[in-house]
Structure formats: C-alpha cells, structure tokens
Design a protein around this motif. Structure first.
Motif, PDB file in Angstrom:
ATOM      1  N   HIS A  17       1.330  -3.158   5.870  1.00  0.00           N
ATOM      2  CA  HIS A  17       1.167  -2.885   4.442  1.00  0.00           C
ATOM      3  C   HIS A  17       1.713  -3.993   3.543  1.00  0.00           C
ATOM      4  O   HIS A  17       1.472  -3.984   2.334  1.00  0.00           O
ATOM      5  CB  HIS A  17       1.781  -1.526   4.083  1.00  0.00           C
ATOM      6  N   TRP A  77      -1.178   4.332  -4.507  1.00  0.00           N
ATOM      7  CA  TRP A  77      -0.561   4.057  -3.205  1.00  0.00           C
ATOM      8  C   TRP A  77      -0.637   5.330  -2.371  1.00  0.00           C
ATOM      9  O   TRP A  77       0.092   6.283  -2.616  1.00  0.00           O
ATOM     10  CB  TRP A  77       0.889   3.639  -3.421  1.00  0.00           C
ATOM     11  N   ASP A 130      -0.045   7.068   1.035  1.00  0.00           N
ATOM     12  CA  ASP A 130       0.845   6.645   2.117  1.00  0.00           C
ATOM     13  C   ASP A 130       1.793   7.793   2.463  1.00  0.00           C
ATOM     14  O   ASP A 130       2.139   8.598   1.594  1.00  0.00           O
ATOM     15  CB  ASP A 130       1.659   5.440   1.598  1.00  0.00           C
ATOM     16  N   ASP A 143       7.243   2.748   0.667  1.00  0.00           N
ATOM     17  CA  ASP A 143       7.307   1.281   0.803  1.00  0.00           C
ATOM     18  C   ASP A 143       8.024   0.663  -0.389  1.00  0.00           C
ATOM     19  O   ASP A 143       7.592  -0.339  -0.960  1.00  0.00           O
ATOM     20  CB  ASP A 143       5.894   0.693   0.975  1.00  0.00           C
ATOM     21  N   ASP A 202      -2.886   3.523   3.173  1.00  0.00           N
ATOM     22  CA  ASP A 202      -2.187   3.435   4.459  1.00  0.00           C
ATOM     23  C   ASP A 202      -2.696   4.598   5.304  1.00  0.00           C
ATOM     24  O   ASP A 202      -2.593   5.758   4.900  1.00  0.00           O
ATOM     25  CB  ASP A 202      -0.679   3.542   4.212  1.00  0.00           C
TER      26      ASP A 202
HETATM   27 MN   LIG Z   1       2.628   1.904   3.839  1.00  0.00          MN
END
Ligand SMILES: [Mn+2]
Length: 296
Positions: free
Chosen positions: A98, A118, A120, A124, A223
C-alpha cells in the motif's frame, strides 16, 4: 466519449517482512483485467511495470534505506500518474504493497482538490515513531497529510498532499495503539466495520460521498484486505470481519454512479495465501464495477 484507462503495475513488497504482494500486478493480469475492462467498451492500455528493487537487495537493507527505496519507486509512480492526469485518463495502479499510494495520490492531488477514499482493514496512519512494526505500508496516509519520514512526505513535490478533511476511510477494523489515538484526533472521517454493520453499506457509501462533496474528484485506494478473508484470502495482512462480496460491489457501483472517480489503486494481493487466484479475480470484478459494470 470513450475514456482511456491506463494500467501500471508496481511489484513492490518492501515492508519489514516479505509476504508476496510483489506478485500482485502479475496475478491481476493473469485474472484477465484488461480484457474484462475492454468488454465494458473501455479503451485500455497496459503500460507494464515500474522498476522496483527486491527486498533481498543489499541496497534496501535497514529501515532508512528501505524508506529511500520506497520513496524512489513512489516518485516513478507519481510521474506516471501525472501523465494520466494531463490526458484526463483513468489511472489504474496495481500494487504491490500500500505504500505505492504515496505516489498515486500525490499525482492525483496536484492540480485540484481531490478526495481520498481509503478502503482498508487498516488505517495505514503510522509514522516511523508510532509504528510497532516499522512497516512502511502502514504509513502512507500519514505521509500524505504531511506526517512521518520527509522522504515519503516529499514524494512528487514538497509537503502535505491532502488535508485530513479530504480523506474518508471505509472498512477499518485493526488499529495499532498509538495509531488509534493519532487517527481519532486527526480529523479524518472513519467508517469502521461497525458503521457498516449498523447502517449498511448503502448508507455508509452515501455518507462517504457526502463527506467529500467539497472536492471535485475522488481517488479510490482499495486494499484487498478490506474484504473478509473468506472472500479474499490472498492478501498481505488478512483480518477477520471484513466486507462481504456484495458490500464491496455495492460500494464500487455507487462510486461509479457518482462519476467522480478518476484514479484507483488495487493493492496488497498476496497469491501465496490465495485459493487458485480467487482474490485477484474478485479484484478484477470490483474494478469492473467501479468502471461501470452493472447487473442490469
Ligand atoms: Mn492498506
């Protein structure tokens, strides 16, 4: 007008421990990505891969050198993204881990105020100081809002690429201790798995788009570990309790309806843990939904 889709692979796995996510671009192509998108009537060009050092090379031993190597790869990714932005093409980035998003988002955010969605299991949102593992793929969102290693923050052009109000997260369910504190005081809007359980994906997707109503375009960073490991077992860091097959598709379909998405990352596919390339095939289907595939 037929929009052109430009594909680039970034076979990078420069986190602390090797996992196999550098094989992501290859297995996405094997799953028929380009042909799948062409069947939707899109014009698709595959530009191959960005050169990436492998984790075993001496030049990337130790955290500092690894950060430098990731920053160099992200710079090349950024330059590709700029070419796509100049032609108003749809940029499709195949990870890799990522950390590639430090480059992809820098490119998307340069000319206009964009939103970053995002999707996921993780936020992150670590910095080298806050991270228990030191894994660079756990740091890209922090770097994009200007926090963490200067080499990562300054990819493309100096400084922060986004304000926290430009970032919305969906699917989050696994945070480190300091990362959780950092995230809750950051101003980033987070839809955790609990929000999806309580309100349903249709409501969460509408709210997410509403949160980003002040921006013109949206970059989607998907992700594959956002999905439940039952759906996508072949990911870098599987976490139970993720998005169902239909929740993920509905999100992509609603993003497609918004007509505001101009670029997308597909990251963290790990064929070593996969079941005969099922996760890459699912990723290809999700990209197709994002780019206009409809049930009826
Ligand atoms: Mn990620």
């Amino acid at each position: 007008m037929t929009q052109q889709v430009k594909i680039i692979g970034i076979p990078m796995d420069l986190g602390q421990n090797r996992r196999g996510v550098d094989m992501g671009p290859s297995v996405l192509r094997l799953a028929g990505l380009q042909a799948r998108l062409e069947r939707l009537g899109l014009s698709v060009v595959d530009h191959g891969n960005v050169p990436v050092p492998i984790a075993e090379e001496a030049a990337v031993e130790g955290t500092e050198r690894r950060i430098k190597a990731v920053a160099e790869v992200c710079q090349a990714v950024y330059e590709f993204g700029r070419k796509c932005a100049a032609h108003r093409d749809f940029a499709l980035f195949l990870g890799g881990d990522h950390s590639i998003s430090i480059g992809t988002v820098a490119a998307a955010a340069q000319d206009e105020k964009i939103g970053l969605l995002w999707i996921d299991a993780h936020a992150d949102f670590n910095t080298p100081e806050s991270s228990p593992s030191g894994n660079i793929h756990g740091m890209p969102v922090a770097a994009l809002i200007g926090e963490g290693a200067p080499e990562l923050v300054n990819v493309g052009y100096p400084g922060a690429k986004l304000r926290p109000s430009q970032v919305v997260m969906i699917g989050i369910r696994d945070l480190d201790t300091i990362e959780r504190q950092r995230l809750s005081s950051s101003g980033i809007h987070v839809f955790t798995m609990r929000h999806i359980d309580e309100f349903g994906m249709a409501s969460v997707a509408r709210q997410a788009l509403d949160r980003l109503r002040h921006v013109s375009r949206i970059h989607v960073s998907l992700d594959m570990d956002s999905l439940d490991p039952d759906e996508a077992p072949g990911v870098g860091t599987p976490v139970p309790g993720g998005l169902s097959y239909r929740e993920a598709h509905l999100l992509m379909e609603m993003l497609s309806d918004s007509k505001r998405v101009q670029s997308c990352d597909i990251v963290e596919i790990n064929p070593i843990l996969d079941n005969v390339n099922h996760s890459a095939e699912l990723a290809v289907e999700l990209v197709a939904s994002l780019l206009g595939q409809r049930i009826l």
